[in-house]
Design an enzyme around this catalytic site. Structure first.
Site, PDB file in Angstrom:
ATOM      1  N   GLY A  15      57.875  58.563 -18.565  1.00  4.12           N
ATOM      2  CA  GLY A  15      56.923  59.059 -19.561  1.00  4.12           C
ATOM      3  C   GLY A  15      55.798  59.501 -18.793  1.00  4.12           C
ATOM      4  O   GLY A  15      55.617  59.368 -17.477  1.00  4.12           O
ATOM      5  N   ARG A  17      52.091  59.456 -17.158  1.00  3.88           N
ATOM      6  CA  ARG A  17      51.533  58.448 -16.336  1.00  3.88           C
ATOM      7  C   ARG A  17      52.423  56.999 -16.099  1.00  3.88           C
ATOM      8  O   ARG A  17      51.920  56.078 -15.814  1.00  3.88           O
ATOM      9  CB  ARG A  17      50.341  58.040 -16.932  1.00  3.88           C
ATOM     10  CG  ARG A  17      49.222  59.202 -17.376  1.00  3.88           C
ATOM     11  CD  ARG A  17      48.770  59.783 -16.099  1.00  3.88           C
ATOM     12  NE  ARG A  17      47.984  58.975 -15.306  1.00  3.88           N
ATOM     13  CZ  ARG A  17      47.602  59.087 -14.187  1.00  3.88           C
ATOM     14  NH1 ARG A  17      48.054  60.076 -13.219  1.00  3.88           N
ATOM     15  NH2 ARG A  17      46.898  58.103 -13.504  1.00  3.88           N
ATOM     16  N   SER A  18      53.670  57.246 -15.707  1.00  4.87           N
ATOM     17  CA  SER A  18      54.667  56.121 -15.646  1.00  4.87           C
ATOM     18  C   SER A  18      54.761  55.939 -14.174  1.00  4.87           C
ATOM     19  O   SER A  18      55.417  54.894 -13.745  1.00  4.87           O
ATOM     20  CB  SER A  18      56.049  56.492 -16.259  1.00  4.87           C
ATOM     21  OG  SER A  18      56.864  57.542 -15.573  1.00  4.87           O
ATOM     22  N   LYS A  20      56.033  58.367 -11.950  1.00  7.66           N
ATOM     23  CA  LYS A  20      57.089  59.154 -11.471  1.00  7.66           C
ATOM     24  C   LYS A  20      56.901  59.973 -10.305  1.00  7.66           C
ATOM     25  O   LYS A  20      57.478  59.835  -9.201  1.00  7.66           O
ATOM     26  CB  LYS A  20      57.824  59.813 -12.432  1.00  7.66           C
ATOM     27  CG  LYS A  20      57.163  60.724 -13.090  1.00  7.66           C
ATOM     28  CD  LYS A  20      57.737  61.268 -14.592  1.00  7.66           C
ATOM     29  CE  LYS A  20      56.820  62.378 -15.269  1.00  7.66           C
ATOM     30  NZ  LYS A  20      55.677  61.612 -15.905  1.00  7.66           N
ATOM     31  N   SER A  21      55.646  60.551 -10.394  1.00  7.82           N
ATOM     32  CA  SER A  21      55.252  61.534  -9.238  1.00  7.82           C
ATOM     33  C   SER A  21      55.045  60.667  -7.922  1.00  7.82           C
ATOM     34  O   SER A  21      55.239  61.144  -6.720  1.00  7.82           O
ATOM     35  CB  SER A  21      54.054  62.363  -9.758  1.00  7.82           C
ATOM     36  OG  SER A  21      54.528  63.565 -10.577  1.00  7.82           O
ATOM     37  N   ALA A  38      55.741  73.302  -6.939  1.00  9.08           N
ATOM     38  CA  ALA A  38      55.025  72.918  -8.006  1.00  9.08           C
ATOM     39  C   ALA A  38      55.159  73.797  -9.232  1.00  9.08           C
ATOM     40  O   ALA A  38      55.160  75.113  -8.934  1.00  9.08           O
ATOM     41  CB  ALA A  38      53.473  72.889  -7.685  1.00  9.08           C
ATOM     42  N   HIS A  55      46.855  65.917  -8.101  1.00  7.97           N
ATOM     43  CA  HIS A  55      48.154  65.995  -7.521  1.00  7.97           C
ATOM     44  C   HIS A  55      48.017  66.451  -6.108  1.00  7.97           C
ATOM     45  O   HIS A  55      48.649  65.993  -5.235  1.00  7.97           O
ATOM     46  CB  HIS A  55      49.377  66.797  -8.170  1.00  7.97           C
ATOM     47  CG  HIS A  55      49.876  65.987  -9.427  1.00  7.97           C
ATOM     48  ND1 HIS A  55      51.160  65.239  -9.197  1.00  7.97           N
ATOM     49  CD2 HIS A  55      49.468  65.620 -10.873  1.00  7.97           C
ATOM     50  CE1 HIS A  55      51.302  64.640 -10.315  1.00  7.97           C
ATOM     51  NE2 HIS A  55      50.494  64.763 -11.114  1.00  7.97           N
ATOM     52  N   ALA A  57      45.697  66.492  -3.885  1.00 13.69           N
ATOM     53  CA  ALA A  57      44.918  65.305  -3.122  1.00 13.69           C
ATOM     54  C   ALA A  57      45.644  64.274  -2.934  1.00 13.69           C
ATOM     55  O   ALA A  57      45.706  63.619  -1.778  1.00 13.69           O
ATOM     56  CB  ALA A  57      43.704  64.868  -3.917  1.00 13.69           C
TER      57      ALA A  57
END
Length: 187
Positions: A15, A17-18, A20-21, A38, A55, A57
């Site tokens: 979801g 802000r879980s 994952k990135s 991207a 992202h 940074a």
């Protein structure tokens, strides 16, 4: 996932802000030559610009970056030969672009998704793909929202089918759905 292994595909779902990135970037950091693909575009949207900058940074400066919101299959084919690992972040925006560009043309939508899956299977390097899991929430009130949710769910299923490893991120914690989780990587 063993970054650098030929044709190793990992799907990282979760979801908003879980983690994952961050988890995907932790996996990718173990590879030598990384190309970050991207799917986000700069727009007149200040919130999106801030997210893109955040992202950028967070990832190493020596990673190559390609910005492509729609033609992921071509980018995978062209970038894979000069990379040890491709990191695609994320399918959520790709799905929106497919829907925006092809609307009701189901054949064109299927063609884009099929091309993506074929490119993932044929890539001569490892690939990590990030995507949101949007099917667990409230049913969207509008038709376009429901079509988007359904399309992203279908894309996630098809990518999961060709992936060696599928990880679901919940509250920053990885849960293996297919394959195994690398517990040394922190979200």
């Amino acid at each position: 996932m063993h970054p650098g292994s030929v044709n190793d595909v990992t799907l990282v779902l979760g979801g908003v802000r879980s983690g994952k990135s961050r988890y995907a970037q932790g996996l990718a950091a173990r590879a030598g030559r990384v190309t970050f693909i991207a799917t986000a575009e700069h727009r007149d949207d200040e919130e999106m610009r801030r997210k893109i900058e955040r992202h950028r940074a967070e990832r190493p400066e020596h990673w190559a970056t390609i910005e492509e919101p729609l033609d992921l299959a071509s980018v995978i084919q062209s970038a894979a030969s000069s990379s040890d690992l491709l990191l695609i972040d994320c399918l959520t925006l790709f799905a929106a672009k497919v829907l925006e560009g092809h609307g009701d043309d189901e054949e064109a939508v299927a063609s884009r998704v099929d091309a993506l899956c074929a490119a993932l299977q044929m890539a001569p390097c490892s690939v990590i793909v990030v995507s949101n899991e949007v099917g667990s929430g409230v049913v969207p009130a509008f038709e376009m929202g429901r079509r988007y949710r359904d399309l992203l769910g279908e894309i996630n299923q098809q990518v999961a089918a060709v992936a060696n490893c599928v990880v679901l991120m919940i509250a920053g914690l990885p849960l293996a759905l297919k394959g195994s989780v690398n517990t040394e990587v922190r979200a």
